[in-house]
Design a protein around this motif. Sequence first.
Motif, short mmCIF file in Angstrom:
data_model
loop_
_atom_site.label_atom_id
_atom_site.label_comp_id
_atom_site.label_asym_id
_atom_site.label_seq_id
_atom_site.Cartn_x
_atom_site.Cartn_y
_atom_site.Cartn_z
N VAL A 35 0.25 3.54 -5.09
CA VAL A 35 -0.70 3.28 -5.97
C VAL A 35 -0.54 2.72 -7.19
O VAL A 35 0.25 3.50 -7.97
CB VAL A 35 -1.75 4.58 -5.81
N ASP A 36 -1.22 1.70 -7.64
CA ASP A 36 -0.95 1.13 -8.90
C ASP A 36 -1.83 1.93 -10.00
O ASP A 36 -2.86 1.69 -10.34
CB ASP A 36 -1.50 -0.32 -9.03
N THR A 37 -1.33 2.97 -10.40
CA THR A 37 -1.75 3.77 -11.37
C THR A 37 -1.71 3.21 -13.04
O THR A 37 -2.43 3.36 -13.97
CB THR A 37 -1.31 5.09 -11.52
N GLY A 73 0.86 -1.21 0.10
CA GLY A 73 -0.02 0.15 0.13
C GLY A 73 0.56 1.30 0.01
O GLY A 73 0.17 2.48 0.11
#
Length: 391
Positions: free
Chosen positions: A18-20, A15
Amino acid sequence: MNAEILAVGSELLLGETVDTNSAYLARQLASIGIDLFRKSVVGDNEMRIAAAIDEALNRADLVICTGGLGPTVDDVTREAVARALQRPLVFHQHLLDQIEARFRAFGRSMPESNRRQAYVPEGARIVENPRGTAPAFIVEDARGTVVVLPGVPSEMRYLWENAILPYLRDERGETGIILVRTLHAVGLGESVIGERLADLMAQTNPTLGISAKHARYELRIGAKASSRAAAETMIAQVEAVIRERLGSHLLGDERLDQTVARMLRERGKTLALYEGAVTAPLYRALSKEALESVRGVIMHPTDIPADDDAAQSLARTGAIDVRHRWRTDIGLALQPSGLIASDGFATVCVAIAHTGGVDEWQRRFDMRSDDVWDFAGTMALDALRQHLASA
């Protein structure tokens, strides 16, 4: 063609990041008509990455991996892909030359650890990376195609747009489109909307999905076709059915706060607020544009009515008072009852004062919920929308 995305990086699992990248790739795949069936995240572990790739190839024609192509010992995506596809890693001198040249351009010498970035699985198509030191690559295997991209978002997007997208479009013939249109609804429960639209939600193309937040609903229509025009036609047909079944509860392309702001502006109406809760749910529910129509606010969170009737009376007098005080077209008031039942529920009252009188609403809410005032704000905003629509 159907696809899966595999994002690699322990920082994603923890966490910390962030997986953009996956969200970007999902939109890109839709733009050329490739179905995305799954997105996964795996940490920096060679065996687990290899297993995830192997599993994905059992389901998908195309597997897109992002991340894990750096020079450090925990960057093991190259090794994992080679393991999953049972191919050795092969060293490429020209890639090492490019990496060394990039370091020289920065006036630095290349650390020995960067040498591992010059290895790719045997038979892979190399995608050179002018924006960084990690080349991408494509492996066409009997089980499917694996595309591996760096995790740095700017590099990943550049390589996708300038190499991978042309490859899929021009060489693999992926020239369709998946078009998505989002409509907004309010004033009906999610289950009621689901029942009215159940047959549409059972379709495979076009598709219809519903998501809910604070009693506001997004209806996503997705259509896959060979052209944008054909997809738009499919979506328009579904939208027409939704409009017929939901009636005035369907707002269209606008969110509830956007609809209220537009209606206030178009009708030239001014507004004053009476807030009976310390969290100011009315003010929070209005958009920035709608707040331009607000002339004043009274807050009386310390007035705690003893029961539901007292709460409705206080909402009524509050709406009238703020309208007269600021000489506005509309006075909008929200007042919770001080009588909370043993199940944690209480009544929240809304009143709208206008030239024709006062309109009133009330609804029970779970006062233990962290989102209770967002739900109450939605009720009040929808009441204002209904008033403006009938004015």
